[in-house]
Scaffold this motif. Structure first.
Motif, PDB file in Angstrom:
ATOM      1  N   GLY A 117     -26.789  -4.031   8.678  1.00 59.00           N
ATOM      2  CA  GLY A 117     -26.665  -4.594   8.521  1.00 59.00           C
ATOM      3  C   GLY A 117     -28.145  -4.592   9.346  1.00 59.00           C
ATOM      4  N   GLU A 118     -28.679  -6.469   9.066  1.00 58.69           N
ATOM      5  CA  GLU A 118     -29.959  -7.239  10.542  1.00 58.69           C
ATOM      6  C   GLU A 118     -29.859  -6.575  11.410  1.00 58.69           C
ATOM      7  N   VAL A 119     -30.960  -5.811  12.118  1.00 59.14           N
ATOM      8  CA  VAL A 119     -31.654  -6.477  13.664  1.00 59.14           C
ATOM      9  C   VAL A 119     -31.734  -7.637  13.918  1.00 59.14           C
ATOM     10  N   VAL A 120     -30.525  -7.874  14.899  1.00 59.46           N
ATOM     11  CA  VAL A 120     -30.757  -9.260  15.581  1.00 59.46           C
ATOM     12  C   VAL A 120     -31.614  -9.229  17.029  1.00 59.46           C
ATOM     13  N   HIS A 121     -32.494  -9.423  17.030  1.00 58.18           N
ATOM     14  CA  HIS A 121     -33.486  -9.903  18.008  1.00 58.18           C
ATOM     15  C   HIS A 121     -33.096 -11.163  18.645  1.00 58.18           C
ATOM     16  N   LEU A 122     -32.930 -10.423  20.031  1.00 60.64           N
ATOM     17  CA  LEU A 122     -32.670 -11.879  20.884  1.00 60.64           C
ATOM     18  C   LEU A 122     -33.448 -11.849  22.193  1.00 60.64           C
ATOM     19  N   GLU A 123     -33.764 -13.232  22.910  1.00 63.75           N
ATOM     20  CA  GLU A 123     -33.829 -13.298  23.887  1.00 63.75           C
ATOM     21  C   GLU A 123     -33.505 -13.474  24.479  1.00 63.75           C
ATOM     22  N   LEU A 124     -34.378 -13.446  25.514  1.00 61.57           N
ATOM     23  CA  LEU A 124     -34.128 -14.063  27.309  1.00 61.57           C
ATOM     24  C   LEU A 124     -33.043 -14.387  28.205  1.00 61.57           C
ATOM     25  N   GLY A 125     -31.650 -13.947  27.580  1.00 60.81           N
ATOM     26  CA  GLY A 125     -30.584 -15.259  28.943  1.00 60.81           C
ATOM     27  C   GLY A 125     -29.816 -15.873  27.094  1.00 60.81           C
ATOM     28  N   GLU A 126     -30.280 -15.117  26.013  1.00 64.86           N
ATOM     29  CA  GLU A 126     -29.802 -15.476  24.550  1.00 64.86           C
ATOM     30  C   GLU A 126     -27.636 -14.621  24.363  1.00 64.86           C
ATOM     31  N   GLU A 127     -26.777 -14.888  24.483  1.00 68.02           N
ATOM     32  CA  GLU A 127     -25.627 -14.418  24.142  1.00 68.02           C
ATOM     33  C   GLU A 127     -25.827 -13.688  23.020  1.00 68.02           C
ATOM     34  N   PRO A 128     -25.421 -11.519  22.986  1.00 68.52           N
ATOM     35  CA  PRO A 128     -25.598 -11.432  21.554  1.00 68.52           C
ATOM     36  C   PRO A 128     -24.451 -11.222  20.918  1.00 68.52           C
ATOM     37  N   GLU A 129     -25.126 -11.754  19.888  1.00 65.88           N
ATOM     38  CA  GLU A 129     -24.372 -11.704  18.024  1.00 65.88           C
ATOM     39  C   GLU A 129     -24.017 -10.172  18.102  1.00 65.88           C
ATOM     40  N   PRO A 130     -22.557 -11.096  17.016  1.00 63.48           N
ATOM     41  CA  PRO A 130     -22.254  -9.598  16.200  1.00 63.48           C
ATOM     42  C   PRO A 130     -23.354  -9.290  15.154  1.00 63.48           C
ATOM     43  N   ARG A 131     -23.607  -7.740  14.839  1.00 62.02           N
ATOM     44  CA  ARG A 131     -23.605  -7.449  13.674  1.00 62.02           C
ATOM     45  C   ARG A 131     -24.240  -7.910  12.738  1.00 62.02           C
ATOM     46  N   ARG A 132     -24.688  -8.657  11.926  1.00 57.61           N
ATOM     47  CA  ARG A 132     -24.880  -8.835  10.487  1.00 57.61           C
ATOM     48  C   ARG A 132     -24.550  -7.984   9.475  1.00 57.61           C
ATOM     49  N   GLU A 133     -23.813  -7.719   8.847  1.00 60.43           N
ATOM     50  CA  GLU A 133     -23.289  -6.608   7.868  1.00 60.43           C
ATOM     51  C   GLU A 133     -23.648  -6.786   6.679  1.00 60.43           C
ATOM     52  N   ALA A 134     -23.797  -5.988   5.711  1.00 62.87           N
ATOM     53  CA  ALA A 134     -24.054  -6.158   4.320  1.00 62.87           C
ATOM     54  C   ALA A 134     -22.451  -6.036   3.284  1.00 62.87           C
ATOM     55  N   PRO A 135     -22.436  -7.408   2.770  1.00 60.92           N
ATOM     56  CA  PRO A 135     -21.470  -7.495   2.238  1.00 60.92           C
ATOM     57  C   PRO A 135     -20.666  -6.233   1.803  1.00 60.92           C
ATOM     58  N   VAL A 136     -20.221  -5.334   1.525  1.00 65.31           N
ATOM     59  CA  VAL A 136     -19.696  -4.418   0.212  1.00 65.31           C
ATOM     60  C   VAL A 136     -18.611  -3.816   0.951  1.00 65.31           C
ATOM     61  N   PHE A 137     -17.908  -3.027   0.076  1.00 64.72           N
ATOM     62  CA  PHE A 137     -16.777  -2.686   0.096  1.00 64.72           C
ATOM     63  C   PHE A 137     -15.385  -3.632   0.002  1.00 64.72           C
ATOM     64  N   ASP A 138     -15.642  -4.554  -0.172  1.00 63.64           N
ATOM     65  CA  ASP A 138     -14.414  -5.586  -0.615  1.00 63.64           C
ATOM     66  C   ASP A 138     -14.215  -5.443  -2.438  1.00 63.64           C
ATOM     67  N   LYS A 139     -14.758  -4.759  -2.653  1.00 66.62           N
ATOM     68  CA  LYS A 139     -14.607  -4.642  -4.634  1.00 66.62           C
ATOM     69  C   LYS A 139     -14.197  -2.881  -4.789  1.00 66.62           C
ATOM     70  N   PRO A 140     -13.778  -2.329  -5.889  1.00 69.19           N
ATOM     71  CA  PRO A 140     -12.635  -3.709  -6.736  1.00 69.19           C
ATOM     72  C   PRO A 140     -11.330  -3.654  -4.781  1.00 69.19           C
ATOM     73  N   THR A 141     -10.590  -4.638  -5.711  1.00 69.20           N
ATOM     74  CA  THR A 141      -9.500  -5.410  -5.027  1.00 69.20           C
ATOM     75  C   THR A 141      -8.528  -4.524  -5.235  1.00 69.20           C
ATOM     76  N   ARG A 142      -7.231  -4.516  -4.199  1.00 65.13           N
ATOM     77  CA  ARG A 142      -6.110  -3.456  -4.247  1.00 65.13           C
ATOM     78  C   ARG A 142      -5.525  -4.407  -5.436  1.00 65.13           C
ATOM     79  N   GLY A 143      -5.380  -3.524  -6.064  1.00 59.08           N
ATOM     80  CA  GLY A 143      -4.093  -3.877  -7.304  1.00 59.08           C
ATOM     81  C   GLY A 143      -4.958  -2.740  -8.747  1.00 59.08           C
ATOM     82  N   THR A 144      -6.362  -3.454  -8.020  1.00 59.44           N
ATOM     83  CA  THR A 144      -7.025  -3.078  -9.475  1.00 59.44           C
ATOM     84  C   THR A 144      -6.832  -1.523 -10.126  1.00 59.44           C
ATOM     85  N   SER A 145      -6.477  -1.324 -11.475  1.00 59.27           N
ATOM     86  CA  SER A 145      -5.818  -0.168 -12.087  1.00 59.27           C
ATOM     87  C   SER A 145      -7.277   0.327 -12.558  1.00 59.27           C
TER      88      SER A 145
END
Length: 428
Positions: A117-145
């Motif tokens: 995911g993208e690197v999140v640049h933080l300014e002094l005093g900001e709270e760290p955010e969760p790293r943004r990851e690319a939306p992968v590994f969600d396909k195929p869904t469970r039950g797909t033949s």
């Protein structure tokens, strides 16, 4: 009187000498301090750039976490996460979200690539955010033949390559790669890894071209982390200057230096034959036509046997995709109708839209890239004929009336000329 002046002059001279020594000391002390300061700053900047660009541990942790949760699987997962026989070595990354490393896996040396995911640049005093990851590994869904997954892959290939007669056989080849543990079936975690890989054009095109030996072989994968063979020599010719020097060295000197670091001429001829064969194979090839849109020497390398390898498959684009993209481009001049670096069309001024037809075929661009490479050191007996054929090749136009016939004729003549010179050498 003269005797009285001597000590005074001597004292004055001595004072001047001591003052000069003190000045020199201060000067060198200042220069030493300045050198340490600048050196420390450079090291800090380099370290900061390295820690931002090279995040292999994050990549491995993210992949192995999903593997242990049963979300993904692949031929390299166990070696990477359990046995730890696949590991990353030297960092080659130039983008923080596209990790590239040299790597080892048993007896194999290779190149490991991983998306983050993208690197999140933080300014002094900001709270760290969760790293943004690319939306992968969600396909195929469970039950797909498996049949449904086969259909997903087929439709994806059709959207990338257009209507091709033998897409079904390509789907079969990809499903074979997807069966990472070779148990005769594709599990849901293996299917998710394969689907994530197919979203990256460079992986798909690499699979298409590796059967003909044009790209490094895929050695293994886990999620969207994958390892390919390492090409020992690259770029195609020339010296890769460190990035701080590139902007300081004049381009004319760089071109001269390029020619210093090339193999012997027969070996250059064999490498060039490999590029011509690549052009031949993707011109109305098995899975349609493709365009090479960046013929920079850095995207090519060669093996110990002087066989050419395309090390960056992103330089190649399906012609169908190229035409679709150009149709959407608005333009004022021909300069607006550019795809990548080397693929161009012309501007239809009445409609303010780019035309679909490329101006130059791959062969003309390949000959332009090979001209200086092949002419330097060429045997005198064939240099004039080689130069004539290269210039005729560079003059090819994609929209010419009998382009297919001219393309084949020029390509065959050039290959025959090169082969005649090297067929009797050990390099052939």
């Amino acid at each position: 009187m003269a005797k009285g002046l001597f000590p005074r002059a001597w004292v004055k001279k001595s004072f001047y000498f001591q003052a000069r020594i003190s000045f020199v000391r201060v000067k060198y002390l200042f220069l030493t301090w300045l050198t340490v300061l600048v050196g420390s700053w450079v090291l800090y900047v380099q370290y900061s750039a390295y820690t931002e660009l090279c995040r292999g541990h994050e990549c491995k942790n993210a992949i192995c976490d999903k593997y242990r949760k049963g979300i993904i699987d692949g031929s390299a997962c166990s070696s990477l996460c359990d046995k730890e026989t696949l590991y990353m070595s030297r960092c080659l990354s130039v983008l923080p979200n596209n990790q590239v490393y040299t790597g080892s896996w048993g007896d194999h040396d290779g190149i490991i690539r991983c998306k983050l995911g993208e690197v999140v640049h933080l300014e002094l005093g900001e709270e760290p955010e969760p790293r943004r990851e690319a939306p992968v590994f969600d396909k195929p869904t469970r039950g797909t033949s498996v049949e449904k997954f086969r259909e997903m892959v087929f439709n994806h290939l059709k959207s990338k390559l257009g209507e091709q007669a033998n897409l079904a056989s390509l789907v079969g080849q990809i499903l074979s790669v997807a069966d990472g543990n070779r148990d005769g079936r594709v599990s849901l975690p293996e299917a998710r890894s394969t689907w994530a890989l197919l979203q990256m054009d460079e992986v798909l095109l690499g699979l298409l071209l590796q059967d003909r030996g044009h790209t490094p072989r895929l050695l293994g994968y886990c999620g969207d982390l994958y390892m390919t063979e390492r090409v020992p020599y690259g770029p195609l010719y020339g010296l890769s200057l460190p990035w701080p020097l590139v902007s300081w060295v004049p381009s004319s000197l760089q071109r001269t230096m390029d020619q210093w670091f090339t193999p012997s001429w027969p070996r250059k001829a064999k490498i060039s034959m490999g590029l011509l064969e690549l052009v031949e194979d993707i011109f109305h090839g098995t899975y349609g036509s493709f365009l090479i849109c960046d013929l920079t020497a850095a995207h090519f390398g060669y093996t110990d046997h002087h066989e050419l390898r395309l090390t960056n498959a992103r330089a190649v684009v399906p012609e169908d995709e190229f035409r679709r993209t150009m149709r959407m481009l608005r333009c004022e001049t021909d300069a607006d109708c550019v795809y990548g670096v080397d693929c161009r069309t012309s501007c239809n001024l009445s409609e303010k839209r780019c035309r679909e037809e490329p101006v130059q075929p791959n062969l003309a661009k390949a000959c332009g890239a090979l001209k200086d490479y092949l002419l330097r050191g060429a045997p005198s007996a064939m240099r004039e004929e080689l130069e004539r054929q290269l210039y005729a090749c560079m003059a090819l136009k994609a929209n010419a009336g009998q382009m297919n016939m001219e393309h084949s004729l020029i390509l065959n003549n050039l290959k025959a000329l090169l082969w005649k010179q090297i067929s009797h050498t050990k390099d052939s």
